[in-house]
Write an enzyme that holds these catalytic residues in place. Structure first.
Site, PDB file in Angstrom:
ATOM      1  N   ARG A 188       0.861  -1.438  -0.303  1.00 26.15           N
ATOM      2  CA  ARG A 188       0.091  -0.178  -0.185  1.00 26.15           C
ATOM      3  C   ARG A 188       0.460   1.385  -0.051  1.00 26.15           C
ATOM      4  NH1 ARG A 188      -4.210  -0.099   4.543  1.00 26.15           N
ATOM      5  NH2 ARG A 188      -2.955  -1.330   5.304  1.00 26.15           N
ATOM      6  N   TYR A 190      32.557  30.104  -0.126  1.00 29.78           N
ATOM      7  CA  TYR A 190      32.742  28.495  -0.055  1.00 29.78           C
ATOM      8  C   TYR A 190      33.945  27.469   0.625  1.00 29.78           C
ATOM      9  CZ  TYR A 190      32.863  22.908  -1.345  1.00 29.78           C
ATOM     10  OH  TYR A 190      32.737  21.708  -1.833  1.00 29.78           O
ATOM     11  N   SER A 224      42.781  41.194  -1.645  1.00 31.12           N
ATOM     12  CA  SER A 224      41.129  40.704  -2.082  1.00 31.12           C
ATOM     13  C   SER A 224      41.193  40.686  -3.574  1.00 31.12           C
ATOM     14  CB  SER A 224      39.865  41.871  -2.047  1.00 31.12           C
ATOM     15  OG  SER A 224      40.000  42.552  -0.912  1.00 31.12           O
TER      16      SER A 224
END
Ligand code: UD1
Ligand code: MG
Length: 450
Positions: free
Chosen positions: A15, A348, A405
């Site tokens: 079922r 990340y 940077s």
């Protein structure tokens, strides 16, 4: 008295309308089977036997994941619950204590109920767990004579009068191992389903003059899962319970109804969890940590005093040491972030080590994957990684190093060095103004023509 568990998990569960064996459908991130096995932990079982049938290999694998010492018994053909228990005989060879039978698709039997069954066994040879059903439906019915359980009649075989009984069989049974297998040997299959019913052991025990008792529990504990709708309802029930437990354990949940837990989630006292946080499997969070709104955590560890989110994703093997800060839109996978380090924005970090006290600037990415292999990034202590640095792994940054940077760092940076890996800036005086004027004139000319 030592106890062994037999968990029936051979059924197909048609079922569910699924290719996956029923007991492998998850609630709280863990298969139903793992919940049933966990429920039995309170009895400190000497042996745990899982009876497999449909999808035997996958079911056995899930059972071993939940408990590496589990014993597997195979039921090649599903001839009924008594036949299923009989398959566990070999695995229980030499075991002389009590056997508790559980169903792999019935995840919520409480430890207290199992304790009460163990107690009742002091007074009865066989103890069955029953419940008052709001809608008795197709459950087996318990036929009592005073305190004595005389027999269980399956719905298919019951008279109208018997079907009016609301005290139903949960399927959980506790009996002495030797007695249990002797009783099962006497079970036949002359009934409406043509199956070997475990429930028949009650009447057989009574014929032998053995005492049989019924312990009652709340219907919610015996909730079996047969359909997707029941699976969804069970998930709700699990989450409700997990939230209540977390609150009881001293965790602050700002909006409890929006937090999702897994069976194995561990959260320490005085941790604070903001709204809409998902704890996928394998998460531990220590005391005094803060998980802000909208975080997804899986297979990771957050130490005392650390702060995560809002909107952070911690993937498997992310390890945050004490007082680490992980901020918004940060993803961390398979990485150790040491004490006090900060990874605050849009970053990340994968396959990496970040040393104590280091600061990872906004937009930093560890380029860990070359399309075939994964490579590691190693960042020392007190390193300052400038915003938008691409760390092309494998690469190492020594203690106290800095990156400018926007650098693409492809080579190791020695301790204390500043690495600049970007094009040098050149200023052309007045060029912006002249360029603008030229473009505007071009647009005006085009308008005139058109
Ligand atoms: C069974 C009980 C019924 C009880 C109900 C509670 C019997 C005869 N009936 O009925 O009294 O009210 O559970 O939910 O015991 N299984 C096997 N091998 C088999 C048959 C079953 O491993 O050959 C397993 C199933 O996977 C399931 C459990 O045993 O986990 C119960 O089987 P199921 O077919 O659901 O029994 P019910 O008809 O619901
Ligand atoms: Mg059933």
């Amino acid at each position: 008295m030592s106890i062994s568990l037999v968990i029936l998990a051979a059924g197909m569960g048609s079922r569910m309308n699924s290719a996956r064996p029923k007991v492998l459908h998850p609630i709280g991130g863990a298969p139903l089977l793992a919940h049933a096995m966990r429920a039995g932990d309170i009895l400190e079982p000497e042996r745990v036997v899982v009876v497999t049938g449909h999808g035997a290999e996958a079911v056995a694998k899930a059972a071993k994941t939940a408990n590496p010492d589990v014993l597997i018994a195979h039921q090649a053909e599903q001839l009924g619950t008594a036949h299923a228990v009989a398959q566990a005989r070999a695995a229980l060879e030499g075991f002389t204590g009590d056997v508790v039978i559980l169903y792999g698709d019935t995840p919520f039997v409480s430890p207290e109920t199992l304790e009460r069954m163990r107690e009742a066994r002091e007074r009865h040879a066989v103890v069955v767990l029953g419940f008052e059903a709001a809608d008795p439906g197709r459950y087996g019915r318990l036929i009592l004579n005073g305190e004595m359980l005389e027999r269980i009649v399956e719905y298919k075989d019951a008279t109208e009068e018997e079907r009016a009984i609301t005290l139903c069989n949960s399927g959980v049974v506790c009996a002495d191992a030797t007695a249990l297998f002797q009783l099962i040997d006497s079970v036949g299959n002359d009934n409406a389903a043509g199956e070997y019913y475990l429930t028949d052991i009650v009447a057989i025990a009574r014929q032998k003059g053995l005492s049989v008792g019924a312990v009652r529990c709340d219907e919610a504990e015996t909730l079996g899962i047969n359909t997707r709708a029941e699976l969804a309802a069970a998930e709700v029930a699990f989450q409700t319970r997990a939230r209540a437990e977390a609150l009881e354990n001293g965790v602050t949940l700002i909006a409890p109804e929006t937090i999702y837990f897994s069976l194995d989630t561990v959260i320490g006292r005085d941790a604070v969890v903001g709204p809409n946080v998902v704890f996928a499997p394998g998460v531990t969070v220590e005391s005094d940590a803060t998980i802000r709104a909208f975080c997804h955590l899986e297979g990771c560890h957050v130490s005392r005093g650390a702060t995560v989110g809002p909107f952070a994703r911690l993937r498997p093997d992310a390890y945050l040491a004490e007082d680490v800060h992980v901020g918004n839109f940060v993803e961390i996978k398979n990485a150790n972030i040491d004490e006090g380090a900060k990874v605050n924005h849009l970053t990340y970090i994968g396959d990496a080590d970040v040393g104590e006290g280091s600061n990872i600037g906004a937009g930093t990415i560890t380029c860990n994957y070359d399309g075939v292999f994964k490579h590691r990034t190693t960042i020392g202590k007190n390193v300052f990684v400038g915003s938008d640095t691409m760390l092309v792994a494998p690469v190492r940054l020594g203690d106290g190093a800095m990156t400018g940077s926007g650098s693409v760092i492809t080579e190791d940076v020695p301790a204390g060095a500043l690495a600049l890996g970007r094009a040098r800036q050149e200023n052309k005086p007045g060029l912006a103004t002249r360029l603008m004027e030229r473009l505007k004139a071009k647009k005006a000319a085009a308008k005139k023509e058109g």
